[in-house]
Design a protein around this motif. Structure first.
Motif, PDB file in Angstrom:
ATOM      1  N   GLN A 201       7.582  -3.804  -3.852  1.00 40.55           N
ATOM      2  CA  GLN A 201       7.927  -5.060  -3.842  1.00 40.55           C
ATOM      3  C   GLN A 201       8.911  -5.302  -2.633  1.00 40.55           C
ATOM      4  OE1 GLN A 201       9.309  -6.812  -7.438  1.00 40.55           O
ATOM      5  NE2 GLN A 201       7.970  -8.587  -7.345  1.00 40.55           N
ATOM      6  N   THR A 202       9.890  -4.489  -2.763  1.00 39.93           N
ATOM      7  CA  THR A 202      10.890  -4.561  -1.841  1.00 39.93           C
ATOM      8  C   THR A 202      10.880  -3.818  -0.537  1.00 39.93           C
ATOM      9  OG1 THR A 202      12.045  -2.787  -3.039  1.00 39.93           O
ATOM     10  CG2 THR A 202      12.621  -5.215  -3.785  1.00 39.93           C
ATOM     11  N   ASN A 203       9.557  -3.458  -0.439  1.00 39.71           N
ATOM     12  CA  ASN A 203       9.180  -2.526   1.083  1.00 39.71           C
ATOM     13  C   ASN A 203      10.260  -1.371   1.219  1.00 39.71           C
ATOM     14  OD1 ASN A 203       7.371  -2.614   3.019  1.00 39.71           O
ATOM     15  ND2 ASN A 203       8.851  -3.002   4.495  1.00 39.71           N
ATOM     16  N   ILE A 204      10.852  -0.671   0.181  1.00 44.79           N
ATOM     17  CA  ILE A 204      11.728   0.572   0.182  1.00 44.79           C
ATOM     18  C   ILE A 204      10.268   1.456   0.555  1.00 44.79           C
ATOM     19  CG2 ILE A 204      12.600   2.276  -1.184  1.00 44.79           C
ATOM     20  CD1 ILE A 204      14.091   0.099  -2.359  1.00 44.79           C
ATOM     21  N   ILE A 205       9.232   1.423   0.050  1.00 45.08           N
ATOM     22  CA  ILE A 205       8.134   2.458   0.242  1.00 45.08           C
ATOM     23  C   ILE A 205       6.811   1.491   0.558  1.00 45.08           C
ATOM     24  CG2 ILE A 205       8.833   4.377  -1.063  1.00 45.08           C
ATOM     25  CD1 ILE A 205       6.631   3.144  -3.430  1.00 45.08           C
ATOM     26  N   GLN A 206       5.900   1.903   1.188  1.00 48.52           N
ATOM     27  CA  GLN A 206       4.709   1.277   1.813  1.00 48.52           C
ATOM     28  C   GLN A 206       3.540   1.737   1.416  1.00 48.52           C
ATOM     29  OE1 GLN A 206       6.663   2.500   4.656  1.00 48.52           O
ATOM     30  NE2 GLN A 206       8.354   0.891   3.853  1.00 48.52           N
ATOM     31  N   GLY A 207       3.462   2.432   0.568  1.00 49.28           N
ATOM     32  CA  GLY A 207       2.070   3.259  -0.133  1.00 49.28           C
ATOM     33  C   GLY A 207       2.427   4.076  -1.403  1.00 49.28           C
ATOM     34  N   GLN A 208       1.275   4.281  -2.006  1.00 48.95           N
ATOM     35  CA  GLN A 208       1.248   5.069  -2.985  1.00 48.95           C
ATOM     36  C   GLN A 208       0.028   5.699  -3.454  1.00 48.95           C
ATOM     37  OE1 GLN A 208       0.364   4.731  -6.887  1.00 48.95           O
ATOM     38  NE2 GLN A 208      -1.137   3.082  -5.697  1.00 48.95           N
TER      39      GLN A 208
END
Length: 338
Positions: A201-208
């Motif tokens: 949500q906060t763009n700390i990561i961009q995928g999973q």
């Protein structure tokens, strides 16, 4: 008359003693897992509980994700004997049992669910070799089962490894999974599950990555825009008992636990038929603008090429023991295909 009273009193005393002895044998067993009650691990656990309680005086208390902490917490509690049973993916036990990381060698496992069901049930590696490794960590391996093909969810489209370059991609705390996404071109970012939604949500990561049913039940589609099926893996989970607890059970109770594990396995395999398709449809209904892509063989080539490097890394991490298990798994998978 007095004799009859004495006889009656003796009979009552014997009955009370017998009841007390029986009641003393009844136990409450605690079982924790990594998903919600209505997700796949929860459904398996409920069936396991049903079989135990229908055939004994024991009670099973179920603890879904979050009630006793994160995955690392419930594993520690299982090893300490606070929990009698735990369901945890090899993705989280990879540091504890390095050979279990074999389930994260890309393109080792097929996407065919019926073949996978036969494989886990009959595999020599799963049913004979892994129990010894789990026992060394104080765990009795009861069963492993599949939870569905893993899909990548991202904020930008993924049609090749080049599209993952620079993408901070959440992975489980598993050394080989880190190596996999490095080989795919991403920046792997190990995170406990509880932090994933907020980090997307906060763009700390961009995928999973996760199985389709989990994408829907956890609403991960709300914070990503693309679902990509590369065919690279199938999610595996393992059900274990604390070994000291299991070894201390009567032969009758051990057989009951094994029966419950087997019946729950057959149930969960049947339960999952068509589940991925139905849950993907729900995702598309909830978010019509989401893009769903199944990569072609040509698009998968770079991922498959990377898989050879990951397999070599697995053998490097685990030595002869890992290679022996990998070879046996391949033979078991071939047998399941035939």
């Amino acid at each position: 008359m007095k004799l009859n009273k004495l006889t009656l009193s003796a009979g009552v005393a014997a009955a009370v003693l017998a009841f007390s002895s029986f009641a003393a044998q009844a136990e409450t067993w605690k079982y924790a897992f990594e998903e919600a009650m209505e997700e796949v691990q929860g459904k398996y656990a409920q069936k396991f509980k049903e079989v135990i309680e229908a055939n004994s005086d024991h009670e099973i208390q179920l603890f879904p994700f979050g009630t006793l902490g994160e995955s690392a917490d419930i594993m520690e509690q299982a090893q300490a004997g606070i929990l009698q049973f735990v369901d945890q993916s090899p993705g989280f036990t990879g540091s504890l049992i390095p050979e279990a990381q074999v389930f994260f060698v890309p393109y080792l496992l097929p996407t065919d669910q019926e073949q996978l069901a036969r494989f886990y049930k009959n595999s020599k590696a799963v049913n004979e070799m892994f129990p010894e490794l789990y026992a060394e960590q104080g765990l009795e391996l009861l069963t492993m089962f599949p939870e569905g093909e893993v899909a990548m969810t991202t904020k930008e489209p993924v049609e090749s490894c080049a599209d993952l370059e620079g993408v901070k991609f959440r992975v489980m705390t598993n050394p080989l999974l880190v190596e996999s996404y490095k080989a795919f071109g991403a920046t792997p970012t190990p995170l406990p599950w509880g932090e994933v939604y907020g980090s997307l949500q906060t763009n700390i990561i961009q995928g999973q990555e996760n199985p389709t049913f989990f994408l829907y039940s956890t609403k991960l589609y709300e914070v990503t825009d693309y679902i990509t099926y590369a065919g690279h893996n199938n999610f595996t989970t393992a059900v274990m008992a604390n070994k000291d607890f299991f070894d201390g059970l009567s032969e009758e109770d051990q057989q009951l636990v094994e029966r419950a594990a087997d019946e729950a396995y057959d149930y969960i395999v049947e339960y999952q038929k068509g589940l991925a398709d139905s849950e993907l449809k729900k995702i598309q209904e909830a978010k019509p603008e989401i893009t769903v892509t199944t990569l072609s063989e040509e698009q998968r080539k770079c991922f498959k090429d990377a898989a050879a490097d990951v397999e070599a890394k697995f053998i490097e991490m685990t030595g002869d023991s890992g290679k022996e298990i990998l070879d046996q798994l391949k033979a078991d998978l071939q047998a399941a295909a035939e």
